[in-house]
Enzyme design. Structure first.
Site, short mmCIF file in Angstrom:
data_model
loop_
_atom_site.label_atom_id
_atom_site.label_comp_id
_atom_site.label_asym_id
_atom_site.label_seq_id
_atom_site.Cartn_x
_atom_site.Cartn_y
_atom_site.Cartn_z
N GLY A 29 -30.95 -42.77 5.79
CA GLY A 29 -30.89 -41.33 5.99
C GLY A 29 -30.24 -40.91 7.29
O GLY A 29 -29.38 -41.59 7.85
N SER A 30 -30.72 -39.78 7.82
CA SER A 30 -30.04 -39.06 8.91
C SER A 30 -29.99 -39.79 10.23
O SER A 30 -29.32 -39.34 11.16
CB SER A 30 -30.71 -37.70 9.11
OG SER A 30 -30.60 -36.92 7.94
N SER A 31 -30.69 -40.89 10.37
CA SER A 31 -30.61 -41.66 11.61
C SER A 31 -29.18 -42.05 11.95
O SER A 31 -28.84 -42.25 13.12
CB SER A 31 -31.48 -42.92 11.52
OG SER A 31 -32.84 -42.59 11.49
#
Length: 682
Positions: free
Chosen positions: A391-393
């Protein structure tokens, strides 16, 4: 007178003929004698040293015996893996020792020790029955023996038929005493000539050890000695990462035979077969004890002496801080319990890596597999052997790739809004699902804006967003550019950690699948390992230098005492690359990470705004499926202090429930940061 002359002439002819024959015979004798002399000269002069060596080899034979392995310690000198001595009974088979002689010794030994019989196979019993009852076995095979003699069947067919005829009745006739003898005999037969073979090294009682020691003169080839086994003072902690050593019975594992034999190992050597024990085999193996056996002409051993006493292996010092490791495991288990209590009943894995971002030292590494009932199994190795959508990491890496390719500039503003494409496709950010918000790149990280990343990716593809536009037809080149940027920070490539079986994640093709390309920009397409996430956030913390992580720290000379020996070799993390970004571009991402943890609107604010030292980082949520049901992977990456990082971490939780409610697992990172800096004031 003529008659007398004629007689004389005949006599001369006979003498001449005899003289010729004598000279011929003498010449042959001289020729043969010359050949013999030349042959003897050749053997003595040209081949003398060769045959001397053969004679020497047949009378004085050097054999290697196993020695304890080196210890494994943490960075502060705490022993993590050690050797435990244990009594052992061995057998060394002579060059010409017959099976009958071995069986005779096995029978004597069976009266002195108890052997487990669980390893005995049906084939072992059949072979043993044949040896105990040779006449009966022969009488059962008269017809097959005739067929074998006239060539109608092969030896293998004969042996198969013989074993088929030895059924339950015959095998049941073997007594418990017979099975004891067989258990010993099969171990004796497993050893190679003049190589000590372990007969028993588990649970050898003092009584057994003493009884055998007293009878050694009546037990040819048998010896009592001390063996060793690995012991783990910290129990299960990092047990998977340490790996395993083969047993005396196992020797070199089949799949590693070629590798180890090519290095001069014997087949019955104990070797590292997984993870650290395997990776650092050359360090830990030690120098084997050398024994010289003197044999007589019949091959029987008459004498032995120690040529080289050998020494245990060198000590391997790890970068691990065992106190931090134990605390990290404690915090991880606490967090798992909390998340399950909040509804994460399907969460099946949780992992964390803690490292020094500047030199690649792995300070702690923990992982757990979680059963439906909440029971935990250690899964430390999952940090580098398993991969996940994170995800957004990854969005810091997406911005850096955008800067590199001049798709965006530092401080560039964009409107976060629902993106509408032809065909009815709509994409939006989680924090702003319906409105329009003007944000810059730092704020895009703080809010975790999907839209900012989608627009960056479209610009990178040369097709900036416009309402109701069609997605690009071919994103092969753009996908390569984006992945190259992500690779530079450590995502989608192996980190190079000094452990076997590291995976580089799952990288799927990108060409006409534009939707997947957009998902790649927000961490929803390619998969990465927790170790890659740790290297990635460390690269950002380390001003763009990607350092190879390592768990080995030093090699120390073995000593005969418990203290750590002198330094032999230092293991350092190599700088693998510097990302192709300016300091301003990198600083922008670093500032965005700082805002993420410390601004009230930041996605990591809840857990990290009050850490003992200011921290920075990123959070991520990836949509996944588990058994056909929608779930999310939650990730957290970060470092501290924000302005002079000394610690970095990555956290992955798999298959949490789809929000809402939002389950926050960032407290694990907060607890690790606070513990570390309370105990490291330097």
């Amino acid at each position: 007178m003529l008659k007398r002359l004629k007689e004389r002439s005949n006599d001369e002819k006979i003498r001449n003929t005899m003289n010729k024959r004598i000279r011929f015979i003498f010449g042959v004798i001289v020729f043969i004698f010359a050949i013999i002399v030349l042959r003897l000269g050749y053997l003595q002069i040209a081949q003398g040293s060769h045959y001397k060596e053969q004679i020497k080899d047949s009378e004085n034979i050097t054999v290697n015996e196993s020695v304890p392995r080196g210890r494994i310690l943490d960075r502060n000198g705490n022993v993590l893996v050690d050797n435990a001595s244990k009594k052992a009974i061995t057998y060394t088979r002579g060059k010409k020792t017959s099976q009958g002689e071995i069986l005779k010794t096995a029978k004597k030994l069976s009266s002195l020790i108890d052997m487990k019989t669980d390893k005995i196979t049906k084939r072992d019993k059949q072979d043993f029955w044949i040896q105990l009852h040779p006449e009966k076995a022969q009488s059962m095979m008269k017809r097959e023996e005739n067929l074998l003699n006239d060539g109608s069947i092969s030896q293998d067919q004969f042996d198969k038929a013989q074993h088929n005829k030895i059924g339950k009745k015959e095998l049941d006739s073997l007594t418990k005493k017979d099975l004891q003898v067989l258990a010993i005999y099969r171990e004796m037969m497993a050893g190679s000539t003049l190589n000590p073979q372990t007969i028993k090294n588990d649970d050898v009682s003092d009584k057994e050890y003493a009884a055998v020691s007293q009878k050694l003169s009546d037990l040819p080839g048998v010896n009592t000695t001390m063996d060793w086994d690995r012991k783990y003072p910290y129990g299960k902690t990092l047990r998977g990462v340490f790996g395993d050593v083969s047993t005396p019975e196992e020797g070199i594992p089949k799949e590693l035979t070629d590798k180890y034999l090519s290095k001069g190992y014997s087949r019955n050597d104990r070797v590292g077969k997984s993870y650290l024990e395997y990776q650092y085999e050359d360090v830990l193996k030690g120098k084997k004890k050398e024994m010289k056996y003197t044999t007589d002409k019949s091959g029987e051993v008459k004498d032995s002496k120690v040529v080289n006493p050998g020494s245990r292996g060198d000590d391997l010092v790890l970068s691990i801080d065992i106190d931090l490791q134990k605390k990290t495991e404690e915090y991880l288990e606490k967090q798992i319990k909390k998340l399950r209590g909040e509804g994460a009943k399907d969460m099946d894995k949780a992992m964390i890596v803690v490292q020094d971002p500047k030199n690649g030292d792995i300070l702690a590494m923990a992982g757990k597999q979680i059963d439906k009932d909440g029971s935990l199994t250690d899964y430390d190795i999952g940090n580098f052997t398993s991969q996940y959508a994170v995800g957004s990491s990854v969005k810091g890496g997406t911005l850096l790739a955008g800067y590199q390719n001049n798709a965006i500039k530092v401080g560039e503003h964009m409107i976060d809004e629902p993106l509408k494409f032809s065909g009815g496709l709509t994409k939006h950010s989680y924090f702003n699902q319906h409105g329009r918000k003007d944000i810059d790149d730092k704020e895009a990280l703080m809010h975790s804006s999907n839209v900012y990343m989608f627009k960056t990716a479209l610009k990178l593809a040369g097709d900036p967003y416009t309402p109701n536009m069609s997605l690009p037809n071919n994103i092969t080149e753009a996908g390569q550019k984006l992945r190259k940027g992500l690779n530079q920070v450590g995502l989608g490539v192996k980190t190079g950690i000094d452990l076997p079986n590291e995976t580089n994640g799952q990288i799927e093709p990108l060409n006409t699948n534009s939707g997947n390309y957009l998902d790649l920009a927000i961490g929803q397409y390619d998969t990465y390992t927790p170790m890659q996430l740790s290297q990635y956030v460390s690269t950002i913390a380390n001003d763009g230098y990607r350092v190879q992580p390592h768990i080995g720290l030093e090699v120390r000379d073995a000593t005969n005492k418990d203290e750590v020996g002198p330094l032999k070799h230092k293991i350092k993390g190599n700088v693998l690359n510097r990302i192709n970004n300016t300091s301003d571009e990198l600083s922008q991402v670093q500032e965005g990470f700082k805002m993420t943890f410390n601004k009230i609107d930041g996605t990591g604010y809840q857990s990290f705004h009050n850490t003992d030292v200011t921290s920075a980082g990123k959070t991520g949520t990836a949509e996944v499926y588990q058994d056909g049901h929608p779930r999310v992977n939650s990730t957290y990456i970060g470092y501290a202090p924000a302005d002079n990082p000394k610690l970095a971490f990555s956290i992955v939780y798999t298959n949490q429930p789809v929000p809402e409610p939002w389950l926050n697992g960032g407290d694990l990172g907060r607890d690790v940061i606070n513990y570390y800096f309370k105990n490291h004031k330097d």
